[in-house]
Design a protein around this motif. Structure first.
Motif, short mmCIF file in Angstrom:
data_model
loop_
_atom_site.label_atom_id
_atom_site.label_comp_id
_atom_site.label_asym_id
_atom_site.label_seq_id
_atom_site.Cartn_x
_atom_site.Cartn_y
_atom_site.Cartn_z
N LYS A 75 -6.03 76.03 -73.82
CA LYS A 75 -5.46 75.55 -75.07
C LYS A 75 -3.93 75.53 -74.98
O LYS A 75 -3.28 74.75 -75.67
N LEU A 76 -3.38 76.40 -74.16
CA LEU A 76 -1.97 76.34 -73.80
C LEU A 76 -1.90 76.10 -72.29
O LEU A 76 -2.77 76.55 -71.54
N SER A 77 -0.88 75.38 -71.85
CA SER A 77 -0.75 75.06 -70.43
C SER A 77 0.57 75.59 -69.90
O SER A 77 1.60 75.53 -70.58
N ARG A 78 0.53 76.10 -68.67
CA ARG A 78 1.71 76.68 -68.03
C ARG A 78 2.31 75.69 -67.05
O ARG A 78 1.58 75.06 -66.28
N ARG A 79 3.64 75.60 -67.08
CA ARG A 79 4.33 74.70 -66.15
C ARG A 79 5.59 75.37 -65.64
O ARG A 79 6.26 76.11 -66.36
N VAL A 80 5.90 75.11 -64.37
CA VAL A 80 7.15 75.60 -63.76
C VAL A 80 7.97 74.38 -63.32
O VAL A 80 7.43 73.45 -62.72
N TYR A 81 9.25 74.40 -63.64
CA TYR A 81 10.19 73.41 -63.14
C TYR A 81 11.14 74.08 -62.16
O TYR A 81 11.68 75.16 -62.43
N VAL A 82 11.35 73.43 -61.03
CA VAL A 82 12.43 73.79 -60.10
C VAL A 82 13.43 72.63 -60.14
O VAL A 82 13.08 71.50 -59.83
N LEU A 83 14.67 72.95 -60.54
CA LEU A 83 15.67 71.92 -60.81
C LEU A 83 16.94 72.19 -60.01
O LEU A 83 17.23 73.32 -59.62
N SER A 84 17.70 71.12 -59.80
CA SER A 84 19.03 71.25 -59.18
C SER A 84 19.89 70.12 -59.70
O SER A 84 19.42 69.19 -60.36
#
Length: 234
Positions: free
Chosen positions: A223-232
């Protein structure tokens, strides 16, 4: 998340910020695991007080400090940080554009941003979302992954990786510690006998406790979703 940071190849002594540090657990672990010099930032004075008390070891205190601040107004000079770490915070931030602009501003060339965030999943019903967002202090637009993507693009940050964690993280945590199962048990008790707990803790505390329990359970069942961003910087 720490494995991802390890892959960045940042040297000991690199300057990092833990944005929304809470009581300082991740701030301290970044110092202990990688030898970074880390500043924890949080808008809640009590969090800063508790985090400072947790970093009472003299050697640790040389590499960590805690300051009041927010994601939308970071107390760092332009291009001064090697790493911005932001875990489970931005869903509470109304102005995502400004937050990501700040990440871009304080990041040096070659530095990295790691953001972990929970978003609304496809199975979250509108009435559930309305109650949960209100209880947990979530900004509804900031729980929309499309809104996050737009803010990142607007800030001129490059997306090096976008990792959808799905339910696996919750499943693994359940196998290792049983945390989600306990939260489900607590939620069942809270839902079974609301008057008992409201009488003991008050309506507001009851709803926060229930929301916190369901947050973990909802993450495990999608019902909730997990996301990871790697940014530069692009």
């Amino acid at each position: 998340l720490y494995d991802l940071v390890g892959d960045f190849g940042l040297a000991p002594g690199s300057l990092a910020a833990d944005v929304g540090c809470g009581e300082g657990g991740h701030t301290i672990r970044l110092v202990e695991r990688f030898g970074f010099t880390v500043t924890g930032i949080d808008p809640v004075p009590r969090h800063i007080e508790l985090a400072t008390l947790a970093a009472d070891d003299p050697e640790l205190a040389r590499r960590v400090r805690f300051e009041l601040g927010s994601a939308e107004a970071l107390p760092f000079a332009n291009g001064s940080l090697d790493l911005v770490w932001c875990r489970d915070v931005l869903v509470h931030v109304a102005d995502l554009d400004r937050a990501y602009d700040e990440f871009q501003r304080v990041l040096r060339s070659g530095g990295r941003v790691l953001v972990y965030q929970m978003f609304a999943g496809d199975q979250l019903e509108p009435r559930e979302a309305e109650w949960l967002w209100d209880t947990m202090g979530v900004v509804p637009t900031s729980a929309d992954p499309g809104r996050a993507d737009a803010a990142i693009a607007s800030a001129g940050l490059r997306v090096d990786a976008r990792i959808e964690l799905g339910t696996e993280w919750g499943e693994w945590a359940e196998e290792q510690s049983g945390k989600s199962g306990r939260r489900l048990l607590y939620a069942a008790r809270l839902l079974r006998d609301p008057p008992r707990y409201i009488a003991e803790f008050g309506q507001a505390a009851y709803e926060i406790m229930l929301g916190d329990c369901l947050w973990s359970v909802y993450g495990m069942i999608g019902k909730l979703s997990r996301r990871v961003y790697v940014l530069s910087k692009s």
